[in-house]
Motif scaffolding. Structure first.
Motif, PDB file in Angstrom:
ATOM      1  N   ILE A   1       0.967  -1.207  -0.136  1.00 57.83           N
ATOM      2  CA  ILE A   1      -0.131  -0.078   0.066  1.00 57.83           C
ATOM      3  C   ILE A   1       0.750   1.075   0.005  1.00 57.83           C
ATOM      4  CG2 ILE A   1      -1.574   1.299   1.362  1.00 57.83           C
ATOM      5  CD1 ILE A   1      -2.966  -1.272   2.006  1.00 57.83           C
ATOM      6  N   GLY A   2       2.064   1.335   0.763  1.00 57.98           N
ATOM      7  CA  GLY A   2       2.744   2.465   0.771  1.00 57.98           C
ATOM      8  C   GLY A   2       3.534   2.541  -0.499  1.00 57.98           C
ATOM      9  N   LEU A   3       4.040   1.416  -1.218  1.00 59.09           N
ATOM     10  CA  LEU A   3       4.650   1.836  -2.500  1.00 59.09           C
ATOM     11  C   LEU A   3       3.663   2.139  -3.513  1.00 59.09           C
ATOM     12  CD1 LEU A   3       6.908  -1.412  -2.413  1.00 59.09           C
ATOM     13  CD2 LEU A   3       7.776   0.687  -2.530  1.00 59.09           C
ATOM     14  N   LEU A   4       2.394   1.672  -3.301  1.00 62.73           N
ATOM     15  CA  LEU A   4       1.482   2.098  -4.418  1.00 62.73           C
ATOM     16  C   LEU A   4       1.158   3.517  -4.309  1.00 62.73           C
ATOM     17  CD1 LEU A   4      -0.954  -0.750  -4.776  1.00 62.73           C
ATOM     18  CD2 LEU A   4       0.418   0.277  -6.609  1.00 62.73           C
ATOM     19  N   SER A   5       1.062   4.012  -3.154  1.00 67.28           N
ATOM     20  CA  SER A   5       0.941   5.435  -2.841  1.00 67.28           C
ATOM     21  C   SER A   5       2.129   6.141  -3.159  1.00 67.28           C
ATOM     22  CB  SER A   5       0.767   5.622  -1.136  1.00 67.28           C
ATOM     23  OG  SER A   5      -0.328   4.856  -0.866  1.00 67.28           O
ATOM     24  N   VAL A   6       3.065   5.897  -2.796  1.00 63.59           N
ATOM     25  CA  VAL A   6       4.299   6.756  -3.312  1.00 63.59           C
ATOM     26  C   VAL A   6       4.300   6.784  -4.886  1.00 63.59           C
ATOM     27  CG1 VAL A   6       6.867   6.881  -3.475  1.00 63.59           C
ATOM     28  CG2 VAL A   6       5.520   6.621  -1.320  1.00 63.59           C
ATOM     29  N   THR A   7       4.104   5.556  -5.500  1.00 56.09           N
ATOM     30  CA  THR A   7       4.227   5.351  -6.948  1.00 56.09           C
ATOM     31  C   THR A   7       3.269   6.421  -7.621  1.00 56.09           C
ATOM     32  OG1 THR A   7       5.134   3.344  -6.706  1.00 56.09           O
ATOM     33  CG2 THR A   7       4.432   3.908  -9.167  1.00 56.09           C
TER      34      THR A   7
ATOM     35  N   LEU B   1       1.779  11.256 -10.474  1.00 61.59           N
ATOM     36  CA  LEU B   1       0.822  12.539 -10.361  1.00 61.59           C
ATOM     37  C   LEU B   1       1.587  13.747 -10.678  1.00 61.59           C
ATOM     38  CD1 LEU B   1      -2.320  13.152 -10.204  1.00 61.59           C
ATOM     39  CD2 LEU B   1      -1.820  13.432  -7.558  1.00 61.59           C
ATOM     40  N   LEU B   2       2.673  13.802  -9.673  1.00 59.51           N
ATOM     41  CA  LEU B   2       3.492  15.148  -9.688  1.00 59.51           C
ATOM     42  C   LEU B   2       4.255  15.317 -11.051  1.00 59.51           C
ATOM     43  CD1 LEU B   2       5.100  14.621  -6.199  1.00 59.51           C
ATOM     44  CD2 LEU B   2       3.320  16.366  -7.095  1.00 59.51           C
TER      45      LEU B   2
ATOM     46  N   LEU C   1      -4.151   4.694 -12.767  1.00 57.32           N
ATOM     47  CA  LEU C   1      -3.950   3.096 -12.726  1.00 57.32           C
ATOM     48  C   LEU C   1      -3.629   2.699 -11.555  1.00 57.32           C
ATOM     49  CD1 LEU C   1      -4.005   0.354 -14.125  1.00 57.32           C
ATOM     50  CD2 LEU C   1      -1.694   0.890 -14.815  1.00 57.32           C
ATOM     51  N   PHE C   2      -2.397   3.473 -10.911  1.00 55.27           N
ATOM     52  CA  PHE C   2      -1.907   3.088  -9.683  1.00 55.27           C
ATOM     53  C   PHE C   2      -2.867   3.420  -8.428  1.00 55.27           C
ATOM     54  CE2 PHE C   2       1.954   2.713 -11.849  1.00 55.27           C
ATOM     55  CZ  PHE C   2       2.700   1.651 -11.308  1.00 55.27           C
ATOM     56  N   MET C   3      -3.673   4.521  -8.658  1.00 55.23           N
ATOM     57  CA  MET C   3      -4.655   4.781  -7.675  1.00 55.23           C
ATOM     58  C   MET C   3      -5.897   3.743  -7.639  1.00 55.23           C
ATOM     59  SD  MET C   3      -5.472   8.850  -7.760  1.00 55.23           S
ATOM     60  CE  MET C   3      -4.006   9.750  -8.313  1.00 55.23           C
ATOM     61  N   THR C   4      -6.254   3.261  -8.708  1.00 61.19           N
ATOM     62  CA  THR C   4      -7.293   2.177  -8.696  1.00 61.19           C
ATOM     63  C   THR C   4      -6.676   0.796  -8.136  1.00 61.19           C
ATOM     64  OG1 THR C   4      -8.091   3.144 -10.953  1.00 61.19           O
ATOM     65  CG2 THR C   4      -8.721   0.801 -10.329  1.00 61.19           C
TER      66      THR C   4
ATOM     67  N   LEU D   1      -6.525  -2.786  -3.170  1.00 63.05           N
ATOM     68  CA  LEU D   1      -5.852  -3.449  -2.330  1.00 63.05           C
ATOM     69  C   LEU D   1      -6.303  -2.867  -0.857  1.00 63.05           C
ATOM     70  CD1 LEU D   1      -3.346  -5.158  -2.213  1.00 63.05           C
ATOM     71  CD2 LEU D   1      -1.924  -3.147  -1.775  1.00 63.05           C
ATOM     72  N   THR D   2      -6.892  -1.604  -0.791  1.00 66.68           N
ATOM     73  CA  THR D   2      -7.014  -1.364   0.419  1.00 66.68           C
ATOM     74  C   THR D   2      -8.517  -1.858   0.831  1.00 66.68           C
ATOM     75  OG1 THR D   2      -8.079   0.888  -0.572  1.00 66.68           O
ATOM     76  CG2 THR D   2      -5.964   0.743   0.714  1.00 66.68           C
ATOM     77  N   ASN D   3      -9.377  -1.906  -0.150  1.00 61.88           N
ATOM     78  CA  ASN D   3     -10.509  -2.724   0.323  1.00 61.88           C
ATOM     79  C   ASN D   3     -10.425  -4.201   0.405  1.00 61.88           C
ATOM     80  OD1 ASN D   3     -12.145  -0.626  -0.147  1.00 61.88           O
ATOM     81  ND2 ASN D   3     -13.187  -1.164  -2.116  1.00 61.88           N
ATOM     82  N   SER D   4      -9.619  -4.964  -0.235  1.00 59.17           N
ATOM     83  CA  SER D   4      -9.326  -6.332   0.296  1.00 59.17           C
ATOM     84  C   SER D   4      -8.739  -6.267   1.621  1.00 59.17           C
ATOM     85  CB  SER D   4      -8.348  -6.863  -1.070  1.00 59.17           C
ATOM     86  OG  SER D   4      -7.104  -6.469  -0.871  1.00 59.17           O
ATOM     87  N   PHE D   5      -7.812  -5.400   2.021  1.00 49.41           N
ATOM     88  CA  PHE D   5      -7.489  -5.430   3.544  1.00 49.41           C
ATOM     89  C   PHE D   5      -8.417  -5.170   4.239  1.00 49.41           C
ATOM     90  CE2 PHE D   5      -5.541  -3.251   7.179  1.00 49.41           C
ATOM     91  CZ  PHE D   5      -4.768  -4.141   7.404  1.00 49.41           C
TER      92      PHE D   5
END
Length: 75
Positions: A11-17, A22-23, A32-35, A40-44
């Motif tokens: 989750i951390g790696l996807l957020s940073v990516t 975005l920047l 795509l990475f936000m999706t 991943l967060t919903n499965s958690f």
């Protein structure tokens, strides 16, 4: 290795990516990475709610509200 730790790192790696793309202005890739982060967060949350005995509420974590289809990522 602990599954919670692995999922937390993912989750951390996807957020940073997603933030990085975005920047730099690559909106399509960032979305795509936000999706993937959303799935991943919903499965958690699904696993956490199911472990607490909230089976009916956990079922809603697998249903994507944006596409009303079931996510295939359920651990």
């Amino acid at each position: 290795m602990n599954m919670k730790l692995v999922q937390g790192i993912a989750i951390g790696l996807l957020s940073v990516t997603a933030l990085t793309f975005l920047l730099f202005g690559y909106l399509e890739v960032a979305v795509l990475f936000m999706t993937l982060l959303f799935v991943l967060t919903n499965s958690f949350r699904y696993r956490h709610m199911k472990a607490q005995g909230m089976h009916r509420e956990a079922k809603w974590m697998l249903a994507c509200p944006s596409c009303s289809a079931y996510c295939s990522l359920s651990f």
